[in-house]
Design a protein around this motif. Structure first.
Motif, PDB file in Angstrom:
ATOM      1  N   ILE A 132      32.991  51.687   1.598  1.00  0.00           N
ATOM      2  CA  ILE A 132      32.796  50.461   2.374  1.00  0.00           C
ATOM      3  C   ILE A 132      34.100  49.675   2.484  1.00  0.00           C
ATOM      4  O   ILE A 132      34.500  49.250   3.575  1.00  0.00           O
ATOM      5  CB  ILE A 132      31.700  49.589   1.723  1.00  0.00           C
ATOM      6  CG1 ILE A 132      30.342  50.282   1.820  1.00  0.00           C
ATOM      7  CG2 ILE A 132      31.642  48.205   2.395  1.00  0.00           C
ATOM      8  CD1 ILE A 132      29.277  49.669   0.927  1.00  0.00           C
ATOM      9  N   VAL A 133      34.776  49.503   1.360  1.00  0.00           N
ATOM     10  CA  VAL A 133      36.022  48.734   1.359  1.00  0.00           C
ATOM     11  C   VAL A 133      37.097  49.432   2.190  1.00  0.00           C
ATOM     12  O   VAL A 133      37.856  48.778   2.924  1.00  0.00           O
ATOM     13  CB  VAL A 133      36.510  48.495  -0.084  1.00  0.00           C
ATOM     14  CG1 VAL A 133      37.910  47.874  -0.092  1.00  0.00           C
ATOM     15  CG2 VAL A 133      35.534  47.585  -0.829  1.00  0.00           C
ATOM     16  N   GLU A 134      37.165  50.752   2.104  1.00  0.00           N
ATOM     17  CA  GLU A 134      38.158  51.484   2.897  1.00  0.00           C
ATOM     18  C   GLU A 134      37.873  51.354   4.391  1.00  0.00           C
ATOM     19  O   GLU A 134      38.803  51.241   5.199  1.00  0.00           O
ATOM     20  CB  GLU A 134      38.196  52.950   2.484  1.00  0.00           C
ATOM     21  CG  GLU A 134      38.811  53.178   1.102  1.00  0.00           C
ATOM     22  CD  GLU A 134      40.148  52.481   0.929  1.00  0.00           C
ATOM     23  OE1 GLU A 134      41.022  52.630   1.815  1.00  0.00           O
ATOM     24  OE2 GLU A 134      40.326  51.769  -0.075  1.00  0.00           O
ATOM     25  N   ALA A 135      36.615  51.353   4.793  1.00  0.00           N
ATOM     26  CA  ALA A 135      36.269  51.183   6.205  1.00  0.00           C
ATOM     27  C   ALA A 135      36.655  49.787   6.681  1.00  0.00           C
ATOM     28  O   ALA A 135      37.170  49.616   7.797  1.00  0.00           O
ATOM     29  CB  ALA A 135      34.775  51.425   6.412  1.00  0.00           C
ATOM     30  N   ILE A 136      36.418  48.783   5.845  1.00  0.00           N
ATOM     31  CA  ILE A 136      36.824  47.420   6.200  1.00  0.00           C
ATOM     32  C   ILE A 136      38.340  47.340   6.316  1.00  0.00           C
ATOM     33  O   ILE A 136      38.878  46.760   7.267  1.00  0.00           O
ATOM     34  CB  ILE A 136      36.306  46.417   5.147  1.00  0.00           C
ATOM     35  CG1 ILE A 136      34.780  46.325   5.211  1.00  0.00           C
ATOM     36  CG2 ILE A 136      36.939  45.037   5.353  1.00  0.00           C
ATOM     37  CD1 ILE A 136      34.170  45.498   4.090  1.00  0.00           C
ATOM     38  N   SER A 137      39.049  47.960   5.374  1.00  0.00           N
ATOM     39  CA  SER A 137      40.510  47.957   5.393  1.00  0.00           C
ATOM     40  C   SER A 137      41.054  48.633   6.649  1.00  0.00           C
ATOM     41  O   SER A 137      42.088  48.230   7.183  1.00  0.00           O
ATOM     42  CB  SER A 137      41.045  48.663   4.147  1.00  0.00           C
ATOM     43  OG  SER A 137      42.445  48.714   4.145  1.00  0.00           O
ATOM     44  N   ALA A 138      40.324  49.658   7.118  1.00  0.00           N
ATOM     45  CA  ALA A 138      40.746  50.373   8.318  1.00  0.00           C
ATOM     46  C   ALA A 138      40.276  49.691   9.601  1.00  0.00           C
ATOM     47  O   ALA A 138      40.477  50.219  10.699  1.00  0.00           O
ATOM     48  CB  ALA A 138      40.208  51.802   8.275  1.00  0.00           C
ATOM     49  N   HIS A 139      39.638  48.523   9.459  1.00  0.00           N
ATOM     50  CA  HIS A 139      39.126  47.753  10.603  1.00  0.00           C
ATOM     51  C   HIS A 139      38.085  48.532  11.406  1.00  0.00           C
ATOM     52  O   HIS A 139      37.989  48.378  12.619  1.00  0.00           O
ATOM     53  CB  HIS A 139      40.278  47.304  11.517  1.00  0.00           C
ATOM     54  CG  HIS A 139      41.360  46.553  10.800  1.00  0.00           C
ATOM     55  ND1 HIS A 139      41.172  45.294  10.268  1.00  0.00           N
ATOM     56  CD2 HIS A 139      42.632  46.916  10.494  1.00  0.00           C
ATOM     57  CE1 HIS A 139      42.289  44.898   9.675  1.00  0.00           C
ATOM     58  NE2 HIS A 139      43.189  45.856   9.793  1.00  0.00           N
ATOM     59  N   ASP A 140      37.335  49.367  10.704  1.00  0.00           N
ATOM     60  CA  ASP A 140      36.276  50.148  11.342  1.00  0.00           C
ATOM     61  C   ASP A 140      34.938  49.477  11.037  1.00  0.00           C
ATOM     62  O   ASP A 140      34.219  49.847  10.102  1.00  0.00           O
ATOM     63  CB  ASP A 140      36.296  51.589  10.810  1.00  0.00           C
ATOM     64  CG  ASP A 140      35.404  52.517  11.616  1.00  0.00           C
ATOM     65  OD1 ASP A 140      34.512  52.011  12.336  1.00  0.00           O
ATOM     66  OD2 ASP A 140      35.581  53.749  11.528  1.00  0.00           O
ATOM     67  N   GLY A 141      34.598  48.487  11.834  1.00  0.00           N
ATOM     68  CA  GLY A 141      33.414  47.690  11.586  1.00  0.00           C
ATOM     69  C   GLY A 141      32.120  48.467  11.678  1.00  0.00           C
ATOM     70  O   GLY A 141      31.191  48.239  10.889  1.00  0.00           O
ATOM     71  N   ASP A 142      32.030  49.377  12.653  1.00  0.00           N
ATOM     72  CA  ASP A 142      30.803  50.151  12.807  1.00  0.00           C
ATOM     73  C   ASP A 142      30.552  51.028  11.580  1.00  0.00           C
ATOM     74  O   ASP A 142      29.423  51.102  11.070  1.00  0.00           O
ATOM     75  CB  ASP A 142      30.879  51.039  14.050  1.00  0.00           C
ATOM     76  CG  ASP A 142      30.814  50.231  15.340  1.00  0.00           C
ATOM     77  OD1 ASP A 142      30.341  49.070  15.276  1.00  0.00           O
ATOM     78  OD2 ASP A 142      31.229  50.752  16.393  1.00  0.00           O
ATOM     79  N   ARG A 143      31.606  51.679  11.107  1.00  0.00           N
ATOM     80  CA  ARG A 143      31.443  52.540   9.932  1.00  0.00           C
ATOM     81  C   ARG A 143      31.131  51.719   8.690  1.00  0.00           C
ATOM     82  O   ARG A 143      30.259  52.083   7.894  1.00  0.00           O
ATOM     83  CB  ARG A 143      32.712  53.364   9.693  1.00  0.00           C
ATOM     84  CG  ARG A 143      32.631  54.246   8.437  1.00  0.00           C
ATOM     85  CD  ARG A 143      33.720  55.295   8.385  1.00  0.00           C
ATOM     86  NE  ARG A 143      33.724  55.986   7.097  1.00  0.00           N
ATOM     87  CZ  ARG A 143      32.839  56.899   6.721  1.00  0.00           C
ATOM     88  NH1 ARG A 143      31.845  57.216   7.551  1.00  0.00           N
ATOM     89  NH2 ARG A 143      32.915  57.486   5.538  1.00  0.00           N
ATOM     90  N   ALA A 144      31.806  50.592   8.526  1.00  0.00           N
ATOM     91  CA  ALA A 144      31.547  49.743   7.367  1.00  0.00           C
ATOM     92  C   ALA A 144      30.102  49.257   7.364  1.00  0.00           C
ATOM     93  O   ALA A 144      29.434  49.237   6.322  1.00  0.00           O
ATOM     94  CB  ALA A 144      32.500  48.554   7.354  1.00  0.00           C
ATOM     95  N   ALA A 145      29.592  48.870   8.540  1.00  0.00           N
ATOM     96  CA  ALA A 145      28.209  48.395   8.642  1.00  0.00           C
ATOM     97  C   ALA A 145      27.221  49.509   8.296  1.00  0.00           C
ATOM     98  O   ALA A 145      26.244  49.296   7.576  1.00  0.00           O
ATOM     99  CB  ALA A 145      27.940  47.869  10.044  1.00  0.00           C
TER     100      ALA A 145
END
Length: 240
Positions: A207-220
């Motif tokens: 989750i944190v890596e997806a947020i760091s990568a600015h990938d909102g859809d994946r983080a959600a």
């Protein structure tokens, strides 16, 4: 003919209603002073002890703050209503089973999907660093279960705060705090806590890596998968 009988409101409840109505109308805002005790009693048509009881109730709810100051500097003012009263109220509702854990989980999913999307756009380097520090602390195999769960809560709250939506943050804090004891109860009876801990760590990092990568859809998507997986594991143990 209906036999329903509505009991008249107590005097202190009338004062609370008076304050609430003026907050909703915009007449009272954060920082506004309530009338002096004597004046408020006259305006509402109640006794001064009723006003004092109403003020105590509003203070406990975080709606007002009373201070004592020289030369009229003190008084009772409308407060900013921090998240603590909301957390306290929601925790009690969950404890009394007024909100089933399934309902709480569904609301968590909606809120935390939103937080992850917003955090993916607005996350600062400092915010990401703070999340990663929490992940590192959770990697300690010697952490007591209670400490691990507190850090888990801190991570979810950090994501919500990074998202920059104050309402979502306060609701996330309230919901997560309300579920602290049910979660601890469920984790405490797990037969394989190590496997569960590994799953939580892995999901948190993703989750944190997806947020760091600015990938909102994946983080959600990842946070929803995380919340539902943990809930499924707990309900399989028949722990609310």
């Amino acid at each position: 003919m209906s036999t329903d009988h509505v009991l008249p409101k107590k005097a202190w409840e009338q004062v609370v209603d008076w304050v609430e109505q003026r907050i909703l109308s915009g007449e009272l805002v954060v920082g506004s002073h309530l009338p002096a005790e004597r004046d408020l009693a006259v305006q509402v048509g109640v006794s001064r002890p009723a006003v004092r009881e109403a003020v105590r109730t509003l203070q406990a709810s975080g709606v007002v703050r009373s201070t004592v100051g020289a030369h009229g500097a003190g008084g009772t003012t409308i407060a900013g209503l921090p998240h603590q009263p909301l957390t306290r109220l929601l925790r009690l509702h969950v404890a009394l089973a007024n909100f089933p854990s399934a309902d709480v989980t569904e609301v968590r999913v909606v809120l935390e999907r939103l937080s992850c999307r917003l955090a993916s756009v607005d996350a600062s380097p400092e915010g990401i660093t703070g999340m990663r520090e929490l992940l590192e602390r959770m990697d300690d195999d010697d952490l007591p279960l209670e400490t691990f769960n507190d850090l888990d809560t801190d991570l979810h709250v950090a994501i919500a705060r990074t998202a920059g939506n104050r309402l979502a943050t306060d609701m996330t804090v309230a919901i997560r705090e309300s579920m602290r004891m049910p979660i601890l109860s469920a984790l405490g009876v797990l037969q394989d806590w190590r496997a569960m801990r590994l799953m939580l760590r892995t999901q948190h990092r993703a989750i944190v890596e997806a947020i760091s990568a600015h990938d909102g859809d994946r983080a959600a998507d990842l946070v929803e998968e995380h919340i539902r997986a943990a809930y499924d594991r707990m309900t399989s143990l028949h722990v609310r």
